[in-house]
Scaffold this motif. Structure first.
Motif, PDB file in Angstrom:
ATOM      1  N   ALA A 143       0.822  -1.208   0.000  1.00 60.42           N
ATOM      2  CA  ALA A 143       0.000   0.000   0.000  1.00 60.42           C
ATOM      3  C   ALA A 143       0.857   1.260   0.000  1.00 60.42           C
ATOM      4  N   VAL A 144       1.912   1.271   0.829  1.00 56.31           N
ATOM      5  CA  VAL A 144       2.788   2.437   0.903  1.00 56.31           C
ATOM      6  C   VAL A 144       3.564   2.604  -0.394  1.00 56.31           C
ATOM      7  N   ALA A 145       4.016   1.474  -0.986  1.00 51.45           N
ATOM      8  CA  ALA A 145       4.771   1.536  -2.238  1.00 51.45           C
ATOM      9  C   ALA A 145       3.921   2.087  -3.367  1.00 51.45           C
ATOM     10  N   SER A 146       2.599   1.990  -3.230  1.00 52.60           N
ATOM     11  CA  SER A 146       1.717   2.497  -4.276  1.00 52.60           C
ATOM     12  C   SER A 146       1.813   4.003  -4.405  1.00 52.60           C
ATOM     13  N   GLY A 147       2.399   4.649  -3.386  1.00 57.45           N
ATOM     14  CA  GLY A 147       2.550   6.098  -3.442  1.00 57.45           C
ATOM     15  C   GLY A 147       3.850   6.538  -4.064  1.00 57.45           C
ATOM     16  N   ALA A 148       4.665   5.576  -4.536  1.00 62.84           N
ATOM     17  CA  ALA A 148       5.971   5.922  -5.076  1.00 62.84           C
ATOM     18  C   ALA A 148       5.857   6.615  -6.424  1.00 62.84           C
ATOM     19  N   ASN A 149       4.785   6.326  -7.154  1.00 65.80           N
ATOM     20  CA  ASN A 149       4.624   6.907  -8.478  1.00 65.80           C
ATOM     21  C   ASN A 149       3.593   8.024  -8.453  1.00 65.80           C
ATOM     22  N   GLU A 150       3.769   8.990  -9.290  1.00 65.93           N
ATOM     23  CA  GLU A 150       2.859  10.127  -9.337  1.00 65.93           C
ATOM     24  C   GLU A 150       1.439   9.667  -9.653  1.00 65.93           C
ATOM     25  N   GLY A 156       3.303  12.752  -3.547  1.00 71.45           N
ATOM     26  CA  GLY A 156       3.481  14.096  -3.012  1.00 71.45           C
ATOM     27  C   GLY A 156       3.525  14.158  -1.501  1.00 71.45           C
ATOM     28  N   VAL A 157       3.314  13.019  -0.831  1.00 69.76           N
ATOM     29  CA  VAL A 157       3.369  12.978   0.634  1.00 69.76           C
ATOM     30  C   VAL A 157       4.787  12.631   1.071  1.00 69.76           C
ATOM     31  N   LYS A 158       5.363  13.427   1.953  1.00 72.09           N
ATOM     32  CA  LYS A 158       6.709  13.158   2.437  1.00 72.09           C
ATOM     33  C   LYS A 158       6.754  11.841   3.205  1.00 72.09           C
ATOM     34  N   LEU A 159       7.876  11.131   3.075  1.00 69.55           N
ATOM     35  CA  LEU A 159       8.016   9.813   3.694  1.00 69.55           C
ATOM     36  C   LEU A 159       7.857   9.861   5.202  1.00 69.55           C
ATOM     37  N   ILE A 160       8.195  11.000   5.816  1.00 69.68           N
ATOM     38  CA  ILE A 160       8.149  11.115   7.273  1.00 69.68           C
ATOM     39  C   ILE A 160       6.751  10.857   7.824  1.00 69.68           C
ATOM     40  N   TRP A 161       5.691  11.209   7.057  1.00 71.91           N
ATOM     41  CA  TRP A 161       4.338  11.091   7.598  1.00 71.91           C
ATOM     42  C   TRP A 161       3.853   9.649   7.689  1.00 71.91           C
ATOM     43  N   PRO A 162       3.991   8.788   6.638  1.00 72.34           N
ATOM     44  CA  PRO A 162       3.632   7.377   6.839  1.00 72.34           C
ATOM     45  C   PRO A 162       4.517   6.682   7.865  1.00 72.34           C
ATOM     46  N   VAL A 163       5.806   7.062   7.913  1.00 71.64           N
ATOM     47  CA  VAL A 163       6.713   6.475   8.910  1.00 71.64           C
ATOM     48  C   VAL A 163       6.257   6.855  10.318  1.00 71.64           C
TER      49      VAL A 163
END
Length: 342
Positions: A143-150, A156-163
């Motif tokens: 699910a998180v990897a799905s955000g890797a592509n535009e 557009g979400v910084k990695l710090i927030w899901p972490v």
């Protein structure tokens, strides 16, 4: 055990409140997007008042004994510290994440719970449960990897927030394991009688409020707020919450949405505890799990104050299915062979 119709009714209430709780969690942060720390403090101190009021009533009715109240407070202090940090981290991340990402990232709670219970409670797990945990982890990663592509949900979400959201789940999972250890140790001290649930909730919430106060410099720094600016921040948060004053920030939806979230969150916690009492922790866990895909779907739709909705990519949906499969597998009833090893 209660009757099947009563358990079914309680389960339906848990599902409805669990979905409402997850949806309102995101909606409450719309008007208070700039003040998630304020909402965290409001809920923290609100819970203290409510839980201790309930505890007092139960003590007067004889449901809570003095021996229960006299249990050692060191574990309660640790619970309060973990929950204080967990709530602050979760509120900060929740304000910046798309709605559907919140319930799926928070399901990493199960992974952390398994890890901490192995080390803290010396518990062993069956291959089925470990496999379920692996599927939950895989679902979160997909699910998180799905955000890797535009164009995907975390684009557009910084990695710090899901972490930070996953870290929040870790902190709260640690608190939940410590709560379980309180019941185990309490049963020994109380000669087989388990401590009342509201003893654990009240003292845990009390210490949480205490640590929130003591950790103000750290917690405010997490939000980029200088301690000298805290008073102005809280005043701004109060004005936004009450939707008064001439704030430059749009606080539309307040105070209705934040208040509704707080009330529904309390109702959900109480209903979940009631279901555990009526049936078992297994039934309660499976019931709460069923709310995850429903919440994700609802949060992807255009909602009041979130009219744009969110696009669910194929990989995000696959991750959600994998995660749900892992949760169900983890919570399946044990066979007699497994029960010997767990």
């Amino acid at each position: 055990m209660s009757s099947s119709p009563a358990i079914a009714a309680a389960s339906a209430a848990v599902v409805a409140l669990a979905v409402a709780n997850r949806v309102l969690y995101k909606l409450a942060l719309v008007p208070l997007k700039a003040y998630p720390f304020f909402l965290a403090q409001l809920t923290t101190f609100g819970y203290v008042a409510v839980y201790f009021t309930i505890l007092y009533v139960r003590y007067r009715r004889g449901l809570v004994t003095w021996d229960m109240l006299a249990l050692p407070k060191s574990r309660f202090a640790a619970i309060g510290l973990l929950e204080a940090l967990g709530v602050a981290a979760g509120m900060s991340a929740g304000a910046m994440l798309p709605g559907p990402a919140i319930p799926i990232l928070s399901q990493s709670f199960l992974v952390w719970q398994l890890i901490f219970s192995v080390f803290l409670l010396r518990r062993t797990y069956s291959l089925r449960q470990i496999t379920g945990c692996f599927l939950v982890t895989s679902g979160v990663i997909i699910a998180v990897a799905s955000g890797a592509n535009e164009g995907h949900i975390l684009s557009g979400v910084k990695l710090i927030w899901p972490v930070l959201m996953i870290a929040s789940s870790a902190l709260q999972a640690g608190a939940s394991i410590l709560k379980e250890s309180v019941f185990v140790d309490g049963a020994k001290r109380l000669k087989g009688k388990r401590p009342d649930i509201f003893v654990v909730n009240s003292f845990g919430s009390g210490f949480q409020a205490l640590f929130v106060f003591l950790l103000l410099p750290l917690l405010t720094n997490l939000r980029g707020i200088k301690l000298a600016e805290l008073s102005a921040y809280l005043n701004g948060g109060a004005e936004c919450f009450l939707n008064v004053g001439e704030s430059l920030i749009d606080c539309g939806g307040a105070p209705f949405l934040p208040l509704l979230f707080i009330l529904v969150n309390m109702a959900f916690n109480i209903s979940l505890l009631n279901l555990v009492k009526m049936s078992s922790a297994l039934v309660a866990s499976l019931t709460a799990t069923s709310a995850v895909p429903i919440s994700i779907y609802i949060l992807s739709l255009p909602l009041p104050y979130i009219p744009q909705g969110a696009k669910l990519s194929a990989s995000f949906i696959i991750g959600g299915v994998v995660l749900l499969s892992g949760l169900i597998l983890y919570n399946l009833p044990q066979s007699s062979k497994e029960s010997k090893t767990d």
